[in-house]
Design an enzyme around this catalytic site. Structure first.
Site, PDB file in Angstrom:
ATOM      1  N   ARG A  29      10.858   3.205  -0.069  1.00  0.00           N
ATOM      2  CA  ARG A  29      11.001   1.918   0.608  1.00  0.00           C
ATOM      3  C   ARG A  29      11.345   2.173   2.077  1.00  0.00           C
ATOM      4  NH1 ARG A  29       8.621  -0.025  -3.076  1.00  0.00           N
ATOM      5  NH2 ARG A  29       9.191  -1.843  -4.362  1.00  0.00           N
ATOM      6  N   HIS A  57       1.453   0.293   2.994  1.00  0.00           N
ATOM      7  CA  HIS A  57       2.066   0.046   1.685  1.00  0.00           C
ATOM      8  C   HIS A  57       0.999  -0.168   0.605  1.00  0.00           C
ATOM      9  CE1 HIS A  57       6.065  -1.470  -0.212  1.00  0.00           C
ATOM     10  NE2 HIS A  57       5.304  -0.879  -1.118  1.00  0.00           N
TER      11      HIS A  57
END
Length: 311
Positions: free
Chosen positions: A226, A274
């Site tokens: 993350r 992502h």
């Protein structure tokens, strides 16, 4: 269980694919896509990336909250009913995608592809020494389902692999480390470091100057955890000093990065938006239905979140 509603609150296009699976396999379930909630008192299960506010008031008989993705760090647990089970997505599509992305990144770093791209831009024809996979030490931070699947593939390719997690694990063919005391030894051997840690209070800012200083000189990073786990300025400094070699980043903070951010144009950073791993709608719906069956008979659900750990 009687008549009840399963409510989906995420990408509507994916939701329509979920609806097909539910109609085929569980026609007795009233499957609805937000904002068509029907009778709120009948909503027993909710799948969402970001749940609506006031869950307890809005859906008084809600029994399980499913994340529509692999992570749950987007949830504000303080605002959720304390006894409500939260389940993260565990499905084959997520695992396959992550294994593909990390394997591609590790192989590229192992075979010096970033350097060859830089040489190509300079019209420089310069072969570099070729090492075997067995000579390349790879370390994976995080030994959950994704980390273990990634390591299985890297081991099969012949890499010298180690893994680290907070709690003790055993993974075939992998030198496993656990806890803060064993982190330095793990880092010292990791020439390619892969971050697959969940985002928690203890992993926020985890990838910082202190951690980079414990890696071998010129080590590279593959970050698929993350964004908030990485201290951007520390990575840039480590790349400029030569402490770090290259970085492959699929996650950032924020997402997307502002146009002026240094990561966009840095010659030693490969940036992707992502996309390392995404839930596949059909297999995700099947996984949720499997979990509903487990829930109905009192069996543990796959991906049930331990709130104390945050994953």
């Amino acid at each position: 269980m009687g008549a009840f509603t399963f409510l989906y609150k995420s990408d509507p296009a994916r939701g329509r694919l979920w609806a097909e699976v539910f109609r085929r396999r569980a026609p007795h379930i009233d499957f609805r896509i937000w904002p068509d909630i029907g009778d709120a008192s009948q909503v027993r299960f909710l799948a969402a990336w970001e749940p609506p506010d006031d869950l307890a008031k809005r859906f008084p008989d809600l029994q399980v909250l499913f994340s529509s993705g692999a992570g749950v760090d987007q949830f504000d647990f303080a605002s959720l009913p304390p006894a409500l089970p939260v389940v993260r997505m565990v499905e084959p599509g997520i695992v396959r995608g992550m294994v593909e992305y990390v394997t591609h990144a590790v192989l590229g770093l192992h075979r010096d592809m970033p350097q060859y791209r830089r040489q190509q831009q300079e019209a420089c024809w310069k072969p570099l020494p070729v090492r075997t996979a067995a000579e390349r030490r790879v370390g994976v931070l995080g030994l959950g389902s994704l980390g273990q699947a990634v390591l299985a593939q890297l081991v099969a390719l012949g890499f010298d692999c180690a893994g680290w997690s907070r709690s003790r694990h055993q993974v075939q063919g992998v030198q496993c480390h656990a806890g803060a005391d064993e982190l330095p030894a793990f880092l010292a051997r990791s020439y390619i470091l892969v971050c697959l840690l969940p985002l928690t209070d203890s992993t926020r800012g985890f990838l910082d100057a202190r951690l980079f200083s414990q890696l071998p000189e010129g080590a590279s990073l593959v970050h698929v955890g993350r964004g908030p786990q990485l201290v951007d300025a520390d990575l840039l400094a480590a790349l400029e000093s030569g402490r770090m070699g290259d970085a492959v980043l699929d996650v950032t903070d924020p997402e997307p990065l502002p146009p002026e951010h240094a990561f966009w144009r840095h010659p030693r950073i490969q940036l992707t938006p992502h996309i390392a791993s995404m839930t596949q709608p059909l297999s995700a719906a099947e996984a949720v239905l499997d979990n509903l069956e487990r829930f109905e008979v009192g069996e543990p659900m796959q991906g049930l979140v331990d709130r104390a750990r945050g994953y």
